[in-house]
Design a protein around this motif. Structure first.
Motif, PDB file in Angstrom:
ATOM      1  N   LEU A  69      -0.759   8.745   3.407  1.00  0.00           N
ATOM      2  CA  LEU A  69      -0.022   9.984   3.129  1.00  0.00           C
ATOM      3  C   LEU A  69       1.274   9.666   2.408  1.00  0.00           C
ATOM      4  O   LEU A  69       1.739  10.448   1.572  1.00  0.00           O
ATOM      5  CB  LEU A  69       0.254  10.737   4.432  1.00  0.00           C
ATOM      6  CG  LEU A  69      -0.992  11.249   5.161  1.00  0.00           C
ATOM      7  CD1 LEU A  69      -0.602  11.956   6.442  1.00  0.00           C
ATOM      8  CD2 LEU A  69      -1.798  12.172   4.271  1.00  0.00           C
ATOM      9  N   GLY A  70       1.872   8.496   2.714  1.00  0.00           N
ATOM     10  CA  GLY A  70       3.083   8.077   2.014  1.00  0.00           C
ATOM     11  C   GLY A  70       2.832   7.948   0.529  1.00  0.00           C
ATOM     12  O   GLY A  70       3.633   8.395  -0.301  1.00  0.00           O
ATOM     13  N   ILE A  71       1.685   7.353   0.189  1.00  0.00           N
ATOM     14  CA  ILE A  71       1.349   7.196  -1.231  1.00  0.00           C
ATOM     15  C   ILE A  71       0.980   8.538  -1.851  1.00  0.00           C
ATOM     16  O   ILE A  71       1.454   8.915  -2.919  1.00  0.00           O
ATOM     17  CB  ILE A  71       0.185   6.197  -1.398  1.00  0.00           C
ATOM     18  CG1 ILE A  71       0.692   4.786  -1.130  1.00  0.00           C
ATOM     19  CG2 ILE A  71      -0.411   6.295  -2.794  1.00  0.00           C
ATOM     20  CD1 ILE A  71      -0.333   3.718  -1.348  1.00  0.00           C
ATOM     21  N   GLN A  72       0.151   9.292  -1.116  1.00  0.00           N
ATOM     22  CA  GLN A  72      -0.422  10.523  -1.662  1.00  0.00           C
ATOM     23  C   GLN A  72       0.618  11.631  -1.827  1.00  0.00           C
ATOM     24  O   GLN A  72       0.653  12.299  -2.845  1.00  0.00           O
ATOM     25  CB  GLN A  72      -1.549  10.997  -0.733  1.00  0.00           C
ATOM     26  CG  GLN A  72      -2.546  11.900  -1.391  1.00  0.00           C
ATOM     27  CD  GLN A  72      -3.519  11.112  -2.256  1.00  0.00           C
ATOM     28  OE1 GLN A  72      -3.339   9.924  -2.495  1.00  0.00           O
ATOM     29  NE2 GLN A  72      -4.549  11.774  -2.738  1.00  0.00           N
ATOM     30  N   LEU A 121      -8.443  14.937  16.473  1.00  0.00           N
ATOM     31  CA  LEU A 121      -8.542  16.375  16.232  1.00  0.00           C
ATOM     32  C   LEU A 121      -7.363  16.861  15.405  1.00  0.00           C
ATOM     33  O   LEU A 121      -7.513  17.779  14.585  1.00  0.00           O
ATOM     34  CB  LEU A 121      -8.611  17.121  17.568  1.00  0.00           C
ATOM     35  CG  LEU A 121      -9.886  16.891  18.370  1.00  0.00           C
ATOM     36  CD1 LEU A 121      -9.762  17.462  19.768  1.00  0.00           C
ATOM     37  CD2 LEU A 121     -11.072  17.527  17.659  1.00  0.00           C
ATOM     38  N   THR A 122      -6.191  16.232  15.624  1.00  0.00           N
ATOM     39  CA  THR A 122      -5.022  16.638  14.843  1.00  0.00           C
ATOM     40  C   THR A 122      -5.234  16.334  13.361  1.00  0.00           C
ATOM     41  O   THR A 122      -4.881  17.138  12.497  1.00  0.00           O
ATOM     42  CB  THR A 122      -3.769  15.909  15.350  1.00  0.00           C
ATOM     43  OG1 THR A 122      -3.693  16.072  16.767  1.00  0.00           O
ATOM     44  CG2 THR A 122      -2.521  16.459  14.719  1.00  0.00           C
ATOM     45  N   GLY A 127      -6.224  19.607   8.009  1.00  0.00           N
ATOM     46  CA  GLY A 127      -7.140  19.208   6.959  1.00  0.00           C
ATOM     47  C   GLY A 127      -6.560  19.361   5.558  1.00  0.00           C
ATOM     48  O   GLY A 127      -6.941  18.641   4.645  1.00  0.00           O
ATOM     49  N   GLU A 128      -5.614  20.294   5.379  1.00  0.00           N
ATOM     50  CA  GLU A 128      -5.064  20.504   4.039  1.00  0.00           C
ATOM     51  C   GLU A 128      -4.247  19.308   3.576  1.00  0.00           C
ATOM     52  O   GLU A 128      -4.195  18.999   2.398  1.00  0.00           O
ATOM     53  CB  GLU A 128      -4.181  21.757   4.032  1.00  0.00           C
ATOM     54  CG  GLU A 128      -5.000  23.021   4.017  1.00  0.00           C
ATOM     55  CD  GLU A 128      -4.131  24.252   4.183  1.00  0.00           C
ATOM     56  OE1 GLU A 128      -2.919  24.169   3.944  1.00  0.00           O
ATOM     57  OE2 GLU A 128      -4.685  25.284   4.582  1.00  0.00           O
ATOM     58  N   VAL A 129      -3.597  18.640   4.533  1.00  0.00           N
ATOM     59  CA  VAL A 129      -2.776  17.480   4.190  1.00  0.00           C
ATOM     60  C   VAL A 129      -3.626  16.216   4.190  1.00  0.00           C
ATOM     61  O   VAL A 129      -3.501  15.364   3.313  1.00  0.00           O
ATOM     62  CB  VAL A 129      -1.617  17.331   5.209  1.00  0.00           C
ATOM     63  CG1 VAL A 129      -0.708  16.193   4.797  1.00  0.00           C
ATOM     64  CG2 VAL A 129      -0.850  18.627   5.322  1.00  0.00           C
ATOM     65  N   ASP A 133     -12.338  15.265   7.404  1.00  0.00           N
ATOM     66  CA  ASP A 133     -13.506  14.390   7.463  1.00  0.00           C
ATOM     67  C   ASP A 133     -13.791  13.701   6.131  1.00  0.00           C
ATOM     68  O   ASP A 133     -14.226  12.564   6.076  1.00  0.00           O
ATOM     69  CB  ASP A 133     -14.741  15.229   7.831  1.00  0.00           C
ATOM     70  CG  ASP A 133     -15.188  14.938   9.233  1.00  0.00           C
ATOM     71  OD1 ASP A 133     -14.780  13.881   9.742  1.00  0.00           O
ATOM     72  OD2 ASP A 133     -15.922  15.752   9.802  1.00  0.00           O
ATOM     73  N   GLU A 134     -13.559  14.461   5.074  1.00  0.00           N
ATOM     74  CA  GLU A 134     -13.837  14.009   3.729  1.00  0.00           C
ATOM     75  C   GLU A 134     -12.990  12.790   3.367  1.00  0.00           C
ATOM     76  O   GLU A 134     -13.459  11.844   2.752  1.00  0.00           O
ATOM     77  CB  GLU A 134     -13.435  15.158   2.810  1.00  0.00           C
ATOM     78  CG  GLU A 134     -14.278  15.461   1.652  1.00  0.00           C
ATOM     79  CD  GLU A 134     -13.762  16.755   1.066  1.00  0.00           C
ATOM     80  OE1 GLU A 134     -13.017  16.686   0.079  1.00  0.00           O
ATOM     81  OE2 GLU A 134     -14.048  17.839   1.626  1.00  0.00           O
ATOM     82  N   GLY A 135     -11.719  12.835   3.776  1.00  0.00           N
ATOM     83  CA  GLY A 135     -10.792  11.770   3.445  1.00  0.00           C
ATOM     84  C   GLY A 135     -10.352  11.835   2.001  1.00  0.00           C
ATOM     85  O   GLY A 135     -10.708  12.767   1.275  1.00  0.00           O
ATOM     86  N   PHE A 136      -9.531  10.862   1.593  1.00  0.00           N
ATOM     87  CA  PHE A 136      -9.133  10.831   0.189  1.00  0.00           C
ATOM     88  C   PHE A 136      -9.127   9.401  -0.314  1.00  0.00           C
ATOM     89  O   PHE A 136      -9.052   8.445   0.445  1.00  0.00           O
ATOM     90  CB  PHE A 136      -7.768  11.512  -0.032  1.00  0.00           C
ATOM     91  CG  PHE A 136      -6.653  10.962   0.810  1.00  0.00           C
ATOM     92  CD1 PHE A 136      -5.913   9.874   0.385  1.00  0.00           C
ATOM     93  CD2 PHE A 136      -6.338  11.554   2.039  1.00  0.00           C
ATOM     94  CE1 PHE A 136      -4.876   9.385   1.163  1.00  0.00           C
ATOM     95  CE2 PHE A 136      -5.298  11.065   2.815  1.00  0.00           C
ATOM     96  CZ  PHE A 136      -4.570   9.972   2.372  1.00  0.00           C
TER      97      PHE A 136
END
Lengths: 310, 308
Positions: A69-72, A121-122, A127-129, A133-136
């Motif tokens: 998330l830091g990179i993204q 679950l968190t 999911g927007e951030v 499940d899909e991941g990035f």
């Protein structure tokens, strides 16, 4: 000294393999080394301190998402992103330790399991951030650390080896230090350690934060090296894996986690060629290990051949 | 629909969840209470009950009620027998050491789940209910000429759903009677209170353990057979009942039967209602955190203290 020589020998062999292995196994071994670092972090807590956590995926994922998330979202470069992953792992494990260490035994296992589940679950809930499940995918351009492209096969292997070597030597040094001896003493007899005047809670807290930090670093490195961050890595399965690897390799041995990860990785790799139900192997291995070989591979080696094995 | 009928519907659905949950959780609670074993594979026994019910129902010709009745009898028996075998081959050899049994039951979870995947496949399959008449529920509303009865659209249930609630209540009463009024229940409670003393008085503790483990698993399977005409049988369906049973058993107080049933009703009803108004994921996050905090700060459970 002999202990350091043997562990350095393993690192030398791994370096030599870098030049000789065929591409497929070369890539696999890089994965195994990062995952083994995760297992070593787990082992510090389970094997040496005697605390069986069922929620280490929380720390692995904290590191991975801290980095990813830091990179993204913050546009960090890899080095600070890795540090952010490590820091988030340390913070999460510190918080969890402060709560979970009030319990012991079975309750500790369930509390860690529940927190890890809540963490999983968190990840799905936001999911927007996190893309759930899909991941990035972390793009190749974002994976260049100090001018070294970590998505290239060779660089990736060396980076994994560096991480693995650091974790191995830190573990070795730690368990032979006075601090490590106290951890083993806590595992063997907590009340007596307390009676001797040691602060048991502080030692356990430190052990859990080091363990969580190492797991988080491994998670961050895994995401960075292989370019994918996803919720699977936060699921229960990834809490069970390090337990399985450490049990197989030998809990409370420095080399055990690597041996266990290596064997299990290839076993599951072979199994998934045969059937989709490859987790069956993990289940059977868990039952057989608890039944017949609670010491694991290196535990047996220590019992039969070399009593001083760290 | 207005809020009122909506709430009635949510409560009804919640009551079904609660009924099935109570059965599953009582099985888990019994195993923990008597044997001090945390059975992570409990959800898989539930799943196995549902899958076996489908298998029995589809292999019997004739009216669906015949197949269902057979499933109701044989699925729990088969699952119970399997659990007894697992107890004797695995748990007994571990000497019921709490931490090692948890690891072994995690292994058991994957074995059962993955073997089901290999044998039964990844599809969800339904079982036909033995009877399924729709019932509409009347609603009273104050109109121009005082109170009058109306039949809001969508407000209704089926006879089968009501039967599930009734059957679960009957089974729970039977379990309670078994534990408090029968000789075998006495033996179980004696083993729970003091294993060594029970052994000294000639109670075959190991056989009691095997029986309790099988009985706990059979209860989970029974709950699954009851629910399978409403939900479908799937190899991953064991996860949710496991998590919810854990929540119920921990909140109700580990090893306490009345606490477990009370907590099941509470959790089942609130799960139905919370999921309607909030996201189900959020409800689960709150529930898991609640359980962890209860374990940390009130290990005896919210209704703890009482022991049966």
């Amino acid at each position: 000294m002999r202990a350091y020589a043997i562990h350095a020998g393993l690192l030398a062999i791994l370096l030599a393999l870098h030049f000789t292995l065929p591409a497929y196994h070369h890539g696999n071994l890089a994965r195994v080394m990062v995952l083994a670092s995760y297992a070593m972090g787990y082992n510090l807590l389970f094997g040496y301190t005697g605390l069986l956590s069922l929620g280490h995926a929380l720390f692995f994922a904290a590191g991975m998402y801290g980095m990813g998330l830091g990179i993204q979202h913050l546009g960090l470069s890899p080095a600070p992103a890795l540090l952010l992953g490590l820091a988030s792992g340390a913070v999460v494990s510190g918080l969890l330790a402060a709560l979970a260490l009030r319990t012991s035994g079975v309750a500790f296992m369930i509390v860690t399991l529940m927190f890890a589940q809540a963490g999983y679950l968190t990840v799905l809930y936001f999911g927007e951030v996190t893309r759930g499940d899909e991941g990035f995918v972390i793009q190749q351009a974002q994976r260049v650390l100090w001018g070294v492209d970590l998505s290239a096969e060779g660089n990736r292997y060396i980076a994994a080896l560096l991480l693995f070597g650091t974790c191995l030597m830190v573990s070795l040094w730690l368990v032979r230090s006075a601090f490590g001896r106290v951890l083993v003493a806590i595992r063997e007899n907590e009340d007596r350690v307390r009676m001797l005047g040691y602060d048991v809670f502080a030692h356990k807290l430190a052990a859990m934060m080091i363990s969580g930090g190492m797991a988080a670093l491994a998670g961050a490195a895994y995401g960075l090296l292989f370019g994918y961050v996803g919720a699977t890595f936060a699921s229960v399965q990834y809490s069970i894996f390090p337990l399985l690897w450490v049990l197989l390799g030998g809990a409370g041995t420095v080399l055990g986690p690597f041996i266990g990860t290596l064997f299990m990785f290839y076993l599951i790799d072979l199994g998934s060629d045969l059937t989709t139900a490859y987790m069956l192997i993990a289940g059977v291995a868990l039952v057989l290990l608890t039944l017949f070989a609670p010491q694991g591979v290196m535990g047996e080696v220590r019992r039969r051949f070399w009593r001083e094995l760290p | 629909m207005e809020l009122g009928p909506y709430l009635v519907l949510a409560t009804l659905e919640g009551a079904i969840t609660a009924a099935v949950l109570a059965l599953t959780a009582v099985g888990l609670s019994l195993v923990f209470g008597v044997m001090r074993v945390v059975n992570i594979a409990h959800g898989e026994f539930f799943m196995l009950g549902a899958v076996l019910a489908w298998w029995i129902a589809q292999s019997v010709a004739g009216h669906p009620a015949i197949g269902f009745a057979l499933a109701l009898i044989f699925a729990p028996l088969l699952v119970g027998a399997l659990a007894v075998a697992a107890d004797m081959t695995i748990l007994k050899r571990l000497n019921y050491d709490p931490e090692r049994t948890i690891v072994a039951t995690i292994g058991l979870l994957y074995i059962i789940q993955q073997l089901t995947l290999m044998g039964y496949g990844p599809d969800a399959r339904p079982v036909e209910a033995p009877f399924n008449t729709r019932l509409a529920i009347p609603w009273f509303e104050r109109g121009a000429e005082g109170w009058q009865m109306i039949w809001p659209w969508g407000l209704g249930t089926t006879t089968y759903k009501l039967a599930v609630i009734g059957a679960a209540a009957m089974i729970l009463c039977a379990v309670w009677a078994l534990m408090t009024r029968s000789r075998i229940g006495l033996v179980m409670r004696a083993t729970q209170a003091d294993r060594e003393m029970a052994l000294a008085f000639g109670i075959p503790v190991e056989r009691v353990y095997a029986l309790v483990f099988g009985f706990g698993a059979a209860l989970a399977a029974l709950a699954a057979v009851l629910i399978v005409p409403i939900q479908q049988a799937h190899y991953l369906m064991g996860g949710d009942p496991l998590l919810l049973s854990f929540i119920v058993v921990i909140i109700g107080g580990l090893g306490s039967l009345p606490g477990t049933v009370l907590a099941a009703v509470l959790i089942g009803l609130s799960d139905g209602i919370i999921s309607v108004f909030f996201s189900p994921t959020l409800a689960k996050i709150i529930a898991t955190l609640l359980v962890a905090l209860v374990l940390v700060f009130r290990p005896q459970g919210l209704f703890g203290g009482r022991r049966t």
